[in-house]
Design a protein around this motif. Structure first.
Motif, PDB file in Angstrom:
ATOM      1  N   VAL A  62       7.269  -1.469  -5.046  1.00 23.56           N
ATOM      2  CA  VAL A  62       6.835  -2.496  -4.095  1.00 23.56           C
ATOM      3  C   VAL A  62       8.044  -3.180  -3.457  1.00 23.56           C
ATOM      4  O   VAL A  62       8.083  -3.410  -2.247  1.00 23.56           O
ATOM      5  N   ASP A  63       9.041  -3.501  -4.275  1.00 24.62           N
ATOM      6  CA  ASP A  63      10.227  -4.186  -3.747  1.00 24.62           C
ATOM      7  C   ASP A  63      10.954  -3.319  -2.720  1.00 24.62           C
ATOM      8  O   ASP A  63      11.418  -3.816  -1.685  1.00 24.62           O
ATOM      9  N   ILE A  64      11.075  -2.016  -2.992  1.00 18.09           N
ATOM     10  CA  ILE A  64      11.739  -1.115  -2.050  1.00 18.09           C
ATOM     11  C   ILE A  64      10.936  -1.029  -0.755  1.00 18.09           C
ATOM     12  O   ILE A  64      11.506  -1.032   0.347  1.00 18.09           O
ATOM     13  N   ALA A  65       9.621  -0.968  -0.856  1.00 20.80           N
ATOM     14  CA  ALA A  65       8.780  -0.891   0.340  1.00 20.80           C
ATOM     15  C   ALA A  65       8.888  -2.164   1.176  1.00 20.80           C
ATOM     16  O   ALA A  65       8.930  -2.112   2.406  1.00 20.80           O
ATOM     17  N   ILE A  66       8.957  -3.318   0.515  1.00 17.55           N
ATOM     18  CA  ILE A  66       9.121  -4.578   1.246  1.00 17.55           C
ATOM     19  C   ILE A  66      10.485  -4.609   1.922  1.00 17.55           C
ATOM     20  O   ILE A  66      10.619  -5.047   3.074  1.00 17.55           O
ATOM     21  N   ARG A  91      -1.583   3.896  11.026  1.00 17.94           N
ATOM     22  CA  ARG A  91      -2.353   2.670  10.823  1.00 17.94           C
ATOM     23  C   ARG A  91      -3.558   2.916   9.914  1.00 17.94           C
ATOM     24  O   ARG A  91      -3.888   2.097   9.047  1.00 17.94           O
ATOM     25  N   ALA A  92      -4.216   4.055  10.125  1.00 14.56           N
ATOM     26  CA  ALA A  92      -5.459   4.317   9.416  1.00 14.56           C
ATOM     27  C   ALA A  92      -5.225   4.699   7.953  1.00 14.56           C
ATOM     28  O   ALA A  92      -6.033   4.348   7.085  1.00 14.56           O
ATOM     29  N   TYR A  93      -4.123   5.411   7.672  1.00 11.12           N
ATOM     30  CA  TYR A  93      -3.959   5.980   6.336  1.00 11.12           C
ATOM     31  C   TYR A  93      -2.803   5.395   5.536  1.00 11.12           C
ATOM     32  O   TYR A  93      -2.714   5.622   4.336  1.00 11.12           O
ATOM     33  N   LEU A  94      -1.915   4.635   6.188  1.00 14.55           N
ATOM     34  CA  LEU A  94      -0.784   4.067   5.457  1.00 14.55           C
ATOM     35  C   LEU A  94      -0.837   2.552   5.370  1.00 14.55           C
ATOM     36  O   LEU A  94      -0.300   1.964   4.440  1.00 14.55           O
ATOM     37  N   GLY A  95      -1.433   1.919   6.372  1.00 12.45           N
ATOM     38  CA  GLY A  95      -1.525   0.466   6.356  1.00 12.45           C
ATOM     39  C   GLY A  95      -2.777  -0.007   5.637  1.00 12.45           C
ATOM     40  O   GLY A  95      -3.494   0.766   5.008  1.00 12.45           O
ATOM     41  N   GLU A  96      -3.055  -1.291   5.768  1.00 14.93           N
ATOM     42  CA  GLU A  96      -4.220  -1.872   5.105  1.00 14.93           C
ATOM     43  C   GLU A  96      -5.296  -2.268   6.106  1.00 14.93           C
ATOM     44  O   GLU A  96      -6.277  -2.900   5.751  1.00 14.93           O
ATOM     45  N   SER A 128       0.829  -1.205   0.000  1.00 11.73           N
ATOM     46  CA  SER A 128       0.000   0.000   0.000  1.00 11.73           C
ATOM     47  C   SER A 128       0.864   1.257   0.000  1.00 11.73           C
ATOM     48  O   SER A 128       0.617   2.207  -0.754  1.00 11.73           O
ATOM     49  N   MET A 129       1.898   1.287   0.837  1.00 10.11           N
ATOM     50  CA  MET A 129       2.790   2.448   0.893  1.00 10.11           C
ATOM     51  C   MET A 129       3.469   2.687  -0.449  1.00 10.11           C
ATOM     52  O   MET A 129       3.710   3.830  -0.843  1.00 10.11           O
ATOM     53  N   ALA A 130       3.783   1.617  -1.155  1.00 12.58           N
ATOM     54  CA  ALA A 130       4.499   1.745  -2.426  1.00 12.58           C
ATOM     55  C   ALA A 130       3.744   2.621  -3.410  1.00 12.58           C
ATOM     56  O   ALA A 130       4.350   3.262  -4.270  1.00 12.58           O
ATOM     57  N   HIS A 131       2.432   2.672  -3.291  1.00 11.35           N
ATOM     58  CA  HIS A 131       1.629   3.451  -4.238  1.00 11.35           C
ATOM     59  C   HIS A 131       1.165   4.777  -3.652  1.00 11.35           C
ATOM     60  O   HIS A 131       0.499   5.554  -4.337  1.00 11.35           O
ATOM     61  N   ARG A 132       1.522   5.050  -2.380  1.00 11.72           N
ATOM     62  CA  ARG A 132       1.079   6.289  -1.746  1.00 11.72           C
ATOM     63  C   ARG A 132       2.219   7.247  -1.434  1.00 11.72           C
ATOM     64  O   ARG A 132       1.988   8.439  -1.261  1.00 11.72           O
ATOM     65  N   ALA A 160       7.842   9.751  -2.718  1.00  7.22           N
ATOM     66  CA  ALA A 160       9.289   9.614  -2.890  1.00  7.22           C
ATOM     67  C   ALA A 160       9.638   8.494  -3.872  1.00  7.22           C
ATOM     68  O   ALA A 160      10.744   8.460  -4.410  1.00  7.22           O
ATOM     69  N   LEU A 161       8.684   7.583  -4.123  1.00 12.56           N
ATOM     70  CA  LEU A 161       8.933   6.457  -5.024  1.00 12.56           C
ATOM     71  C   LEU A 161       8.284   6.642  -6.390  1.00 12.56           C
ATOM     72  O   LEU A 161       8.318   5.728  -7.221  1.00 12.56           O
ATOM     73  N   ASP A 162       7.709   7.818  -6.638  1.00 12.95           N
ATOM     74  CA  ASP A 162       6.901   8.012  -7.847  1.00 12.95           C
ATOM     75  C   ASP A 162       7.655   7.747  -9.138  1.00 12.95           C
ATOM     76  O   ASP A 162       7.063   7.325 -10.134  1.00 12.95           O
ATOM     77  N   GLU A 163       8.957   8.037  -9.177  1.00 11.76           N
ATOM     78  CA  GLU A 163       9.696   7.918 -10.434  1.00 11.76           C
ATOM     79  C   GLU A 163      10.077   6.473 -10.769  1.00 11.76           C
ATOM     80  O   GLU A 163      10.618   6.209 -11.845  1.00 11.76           O
ATOM     81  N   LEU A 164       9.831   5.558  -9.859  1.00  9.19           N
ATOM     82  CA  LEU A 164      10.204   4.163 -10.069  1.00  9.19           C
ATOM     83  C   LEU A 164       9.051   3.383 -10.682  1.00  9.19           C
ATOM     84  O   LEU A 164       7.895   3.798 -10.639  1.00  9.19           O
ATOM     85  N   THR A 165       9.365   2.219 -11.234  1.00  4.96           N
ATOM     86  CA  THR A 165       8.317   1.354 -11.762  1.00  4.96           C
ATOM     87  C   THR A 165       7.521   0.763 -10.607  1.00  4.96           C
ATOM     88  O   THR A 165       7.963   0.757  -9.450  1.00  4.96           O
ATOM     89  N   ARG A 166       6.350   0.237 -10.936  1.00  4.59           N
ATOM     90  CA  ARG A 166       5.497  -0.337  -9.897  1.00  4.59           C
ATOM     91  C   ARG A 166       6.224  -1.439  -9.133  1.00  4.59           C
ATOM     92  O   ARG A 166       6.203  -1.476  -7.904  1.00  4.59           O
ATOM     93  N   ASN A 167       6.879  -2.345  -9.863  1.00  2.00           N
ATOM     94  CA  ASN A 167       7.549  -3.465  -9.206  1.00  2.00           C
ATOM     95  C   ASN A 167       8.675  -2.988  -8.306  1.00  2.00           C
ATOM     96  O   ASN A 167       8.869  -3.510  -7.204  1.00  2.00           O
ATOM     97  N   ASP A 168       9.439  -1.991  -8.778  1.00  2.00           N
ATOM     98  CA  ASP A 168      10.533  -1.483  -7.963  1.00  2.00           C
ATOM     99  C   ASP A 168      10.013  -0.785  -6.714  1.00  2.00           C
ATOM    100  O   ASP A 168      10.613  -0.878  -5.642  1.00  2.00           O
TER     101      ASP A 168
END
Length: 243
Positions: free
Chosen positions: A102-106, A200-205, A85-89, A92-100
């Motif tokens: 998510v991987d950075i967030a993990i 918890r309310a706005y960044l998590g799931e 969820s954070m990967a898309h919100r 700071a990660l906007d310039e990266l691909t979707r997969n990258d």
């Protein structure tokens, strides 16, 4: 051959396969909790609320910090939905691909687990989530701010002549938000627990229903509490923060 961002080679996909093939059906001894199927431990952690959940997560963190990689993997499995969820919100990660993204967030979630301060025994999942965010979008350190404020190697005229006109970059929304929340806590506008609730309310799931069960209040109570926290921060920001 695809690039590293190809979904087939992404960390997220690798961990998904690894979980299904190596971990989910495995039985592991989780310290005092005994021999438990790994998937069952994940489901147990998701189902528990309040102090019972904090106690279980803290036990898993202690095991992980003492080298139990299965306990660490269970914690990561619990954090992966929030990381996705954070990967898309997080901008700071906007310039990266979707997969990258998510991987950075993990990877950030993994760092949050490994560097968790074990003296923090309450709101463990919220602390892990906020720790993940702090790795993805860290605040500038005092040293960074000092260097930025004192560095002046050449005059602006020379720099503009050599490199062209300079446009001051806009601060990232994440850094502005982190600075605002730090200020709000330092000035006692809000508490650390209230900031963790916002995370918890706005960044998590987690849904409001899940958070409500954990806090022992109604979903409407969660919404009202969030509204009060946002209102206090908003009023304080307008009247004092800019100054």
């Amino acid at each position: 051959m695809g690039t590293i961002t190809n979904r087939a080679f992404s960390l997220d996909n690798k961990l998904r396969r690894e979980w299904e093939n190596e971990f989910a059906g495995r039985v592991h001894v989780f310290g005092e909790h005994g021999a438990v199927p790994v998937q069952t431990m994940v489901e147990r952690a998701r189902d528990l609320t309040g102090d019972a959940r904090d106690e279980l997560l803290h036990d898993l963190l202690c095991l992980a910090h003492h080298g139990d990689r299965v306990s660490e993997r269970v914690l990561l499995q619990l954090l992966i939905p929030a990381a996705r969820s954070m990967a898309h919100r997080v901008h700071a990660l906007d310039e990266l691909t979707r997969n990258d993204r998510v991987d950075i967030a993990i990877g950030a979630a993994w760092e949050s687990i490994r560097h968790y301060k074990l003296h923090l025994r309450s709101r463990v999942m919220a602390n892990l989530t906020m720790g993940t965010l702090s790795v993805i979008a860290p605040k500038p350190s005092a040293n960074d701010r000092l260097i930025a404020g004192l560095t002046n190697c050449v005059t602006d005229e020379i720099l503009e002549h050599v490199a062209g006109a300079w446009t001051e970059p806009e601060p990232s929304p994440e850094s502005e938000l982190a600075n605002l929340l730090t200020w709000a806590v330092d000035t006692r506008v809000v508490t650390n627990a209230e900031v963790a609730l916002l995370g918890r309310a706005y960044l998590g799931e987690e849904t409001h229903q899940t958070i409500a069960r954990d806090l022992g209040i109604s979903p409407e109570g969660v919404r009202k509490r969030l509204a009060r926290v946002r209102s206090r921060i908003s009023v304080a920001a307008r009247t004092s923060y800019a100054a």
